[in-house]
Design an enzyme around this catalytic site. Structure first.
Site, PDB file in Angstrom:
ATOM      1  CG  ASN A 151      29.773  41.153  30.829  1.00  0.00           C
ATOM      2  OD1 ASN A 151      30.110  42.371  30.578  1.00  0.00           O
ATOM      3  ND2 ASN A 151      29.878  40.640  32.197  1.00  0.00           N
ATOM      4  CE  LYS A 174      37.033  50.458  23.240  1.00  0.00           C
ATOM      5  NZ  LYS A 174      36.015  49.504  22.974  1.00  0.00           N
ATOM      6  CB  ALA A 175      30.061  51.305  24.340  1.00  0.00           C
ATOM      7  CD  GLU A 249      32.713  44.919  37.371  1.00  0.00           C
ATOM      8  OE1 GLU A 249      32.131  45.663  36.706  1.00  0.00           O
ATOM      9  OE2 GLU A 249      32.597  44.022  37.679  1.00  0.00           O
ATOM     10  CG  LEU A 250      40.122  44.624  36.479  1.00  0.00           C
ATOM     11  CD1 LEU A 250      41.576  44.610  36.708  1.00  0.00           C
ATOM     12  CD2 LEU A 250      39.898  44.977  35.070  1.00  0.00           C
ATOM     13  CB  CYS A 283      32.238  40.399  36.613  1.00  0.00           C
ATOM     14  SG  CYS A 283      31.124  41.414  37.244  1.00  0.00           S
TER      15      CYS A 283
END
Ligand code: NAD
Length: 443
Positions: A151, A174-175, A249-250, A283
């Site tokens: 995002n 790892k993007a 960060e969720l 987020c």
């Protein structure tokens, strides 16, 4: 115009040694932008070895030299801002103005971290015995692994890369396989700025295979992840197995409280702009709108008017106000949220359905009369759906705002310092300093 898709291991651009690839899709059209290489086990082993060696070099490079390379990378990103913004919009879908802002912020984050790296001060702690001085020194932890979502393909990798590198760590990132081009462009800027080989490595592949392998490796000393709660818990468990530090960060599901002493039309203008930014895939997006009953009608009407008037289109066109959702999964998720709310008695004041049949466009949506058990009020929508509910009293709205276990961000609108202070005291929100200040600046 799009990036050349490649991985970056030990200072070299490369394809996967086993030749596996996947399509990267343009969410505005569904067309392929290119084939992305996947890392094999031997590619990951090379990345781990490079990160191990890179750490040795980088930890003994002083903070001033590290900062110089980072500032140069930030400058290169600024010089390439327009090109990188176009890559970002092509692969993620957000409108070009938002992409430009994100790429500018990406450079700022790298520069800011570079400065902070020079200020990693230690402490002297009073000792127990007269001739004892105790010192705490900040040292880089080692090779790190980071996993970033789709995002914000610029700022999320930038935070992880710049934080690690400023501290003197090496990193394997790892993007997201869905938005790899922006991270490739960031890594390219570090390469061109003279970052030593091995300090930063970029890989792609099947997310769970890569994270399981990297987190399980003794080379990796810390992990960082941004994404959904289930995946975050899964990775945190793997990190705990190896007694490794983890930063997560969720998800969020931010309440927005609109009190009776504000202009509901002005606030609706601000709130709708926040809601539909990046098509709601943020987020800290405002997601549960609680409006005092005296302002409810005017607020909902204005919000609906804005939603209905928004121009959807390819993010590269200057006239587009909202782009597509980033992938087909989000369309299914939105249909599910709207269908569930409707079945439970909610009214669809605007949108509620897919737009067109090319790409992944979903109309800006407003739901009213939403019952508390509707999914959209309990699970993070991560899309352009705004449920709006009336409230009567301060205590009632605080209880409803605090009802969910997420506390990433919260917003309140009032002209009363007394109410603002009371909300700040009562609301359970703010995961980090950044998000706390976001809350305070909105009060
Ligand atoms: P997801 O959790 O499957 O994926 C999120 C990201 O994590 C993706 O980039 C994916 O490649 C990566 N990922 C998934 N499994 C992984 C694993 N085992 N190891 C390492 N990386 C892994 O979800 P999604 O379908 O992409 O998005 C769904 C939800 O995720 C959204 O509804 C939203 O709640 C949340 N999300 C949050 C953020 C955020 O900024 N906090 C960003 C993106 C998605």
């Amino acid at each position: 115009m799009y990036e050349t898709l490649a991985m970056y291991i030990d200072g070299q651009w490369c394809q996967g040694s086993e030749g596996r690839t996947e399509d990267v899709l343009n969410p505005a059209t569904g067309a392929s932008l290119g084939r992305l290489p996947h890392a094999s086990r031997s590619d990951l082993d090379r990345a781990l070895e490079a990160a191990r060696k890179g750490f040795k070099v980088w930890r003994s490079t002083n903070a001033y030299e590290r900062a110089k390379v980072m500032r140069k990378a930030a400058d290169l990103i600024r010089q390439r801002q327009e090109h990188i913004s176009q890559i970002l919009t092509l692969e993620e879908g957000k409108v070009i103005a938002e992409a430009r802002l994100e790429v500018g912020t990406t450079a700022d984050i790298i520069e800011w971290m570079a400065e902070e790296g020079r200020r990693a001060y230690g402490r002297i702690i009073p000792g127990r015995a007269p001739n004892v001085r105790q010192m705490a020194i900040k040292e880089p932890i080692g090779a790190c692994a980071a996993f970033t979502p789709w995002n914000f393909p610029g700022i999320t990798p930038a935070r992880k890369v710049a934080g690690a590198i400023a501290a003197g760590c090496s990193l394997i990132i790892k993007a997201s396989e869905e938005t790899p081009g922006t991270c490739i462009a960031i890594v390219r800027a570090f390469h061109d700025a003279g970052l030593p080989a091995g300090v930063l490595n970029l890989v792609f592949g099947m997310p769970n295979d890569i994270s399981t392998y990297l987190i399980g490796s003794p080379t990796i000393r810390k992990i960082s992840f941004t994404g959904s709660i289930p995946v975050g818990k899964h990775l945190a468990k793997m990190a705990a197995d190896g007694m490794k530090k983890a930063t997560m960060e969720l998800g969020g599901h931010s309440p927005v409280i609109v009190f009776d002493d504000v202009d509901p039309v002005k606030v609706a203008d601000m709130a709708a702009a926040g809601k539909y930014r990046n098509a709601g895939q943020v987020c800290i997006a405002p997601t549960r709108f609680f409006v005092h009953e005296s302002n409810y009608k005017k607020f909902a009407e204005r919000f609906t008017e804005i939603a209905k008037g928004m121009k959807l289109g390819n993010g590269l066109e200057a006239s587009s106000q909202m782009g597509p959702l980033a992938n087909a999964r989000r369309i299914g998720a939105m249909e599910n949220f709207v269908g569930d709310a409707k079945a439970k008695g909610a009214k669809i004041a605007a949108g509620g359905e897919r737009h067109g049949n090319e790409g992944y466009f979903f109309r800006p949506t407003v739901l009213t009369d939403v019952p508390p058990d509707a999914k959209v009020l309990n699970d993070e929508p991560f899309g352009p759906v705004a449920p709006i509910m009336p409230f009567k009293t301060f205590d009632e709205v605080i209880e409803r705002a605090n009802a969910l276990p997420f506390g990433l961000a919260a917003y309140a609108f009032t002209n009363s310092t007394k109410t603002a202070t009371a909300v700040a005291n009562e609301i359970e929100s703010g995961r980090s300093e950044e998000h706390t200040s976001e809350l305070q600046s909105r009060l």
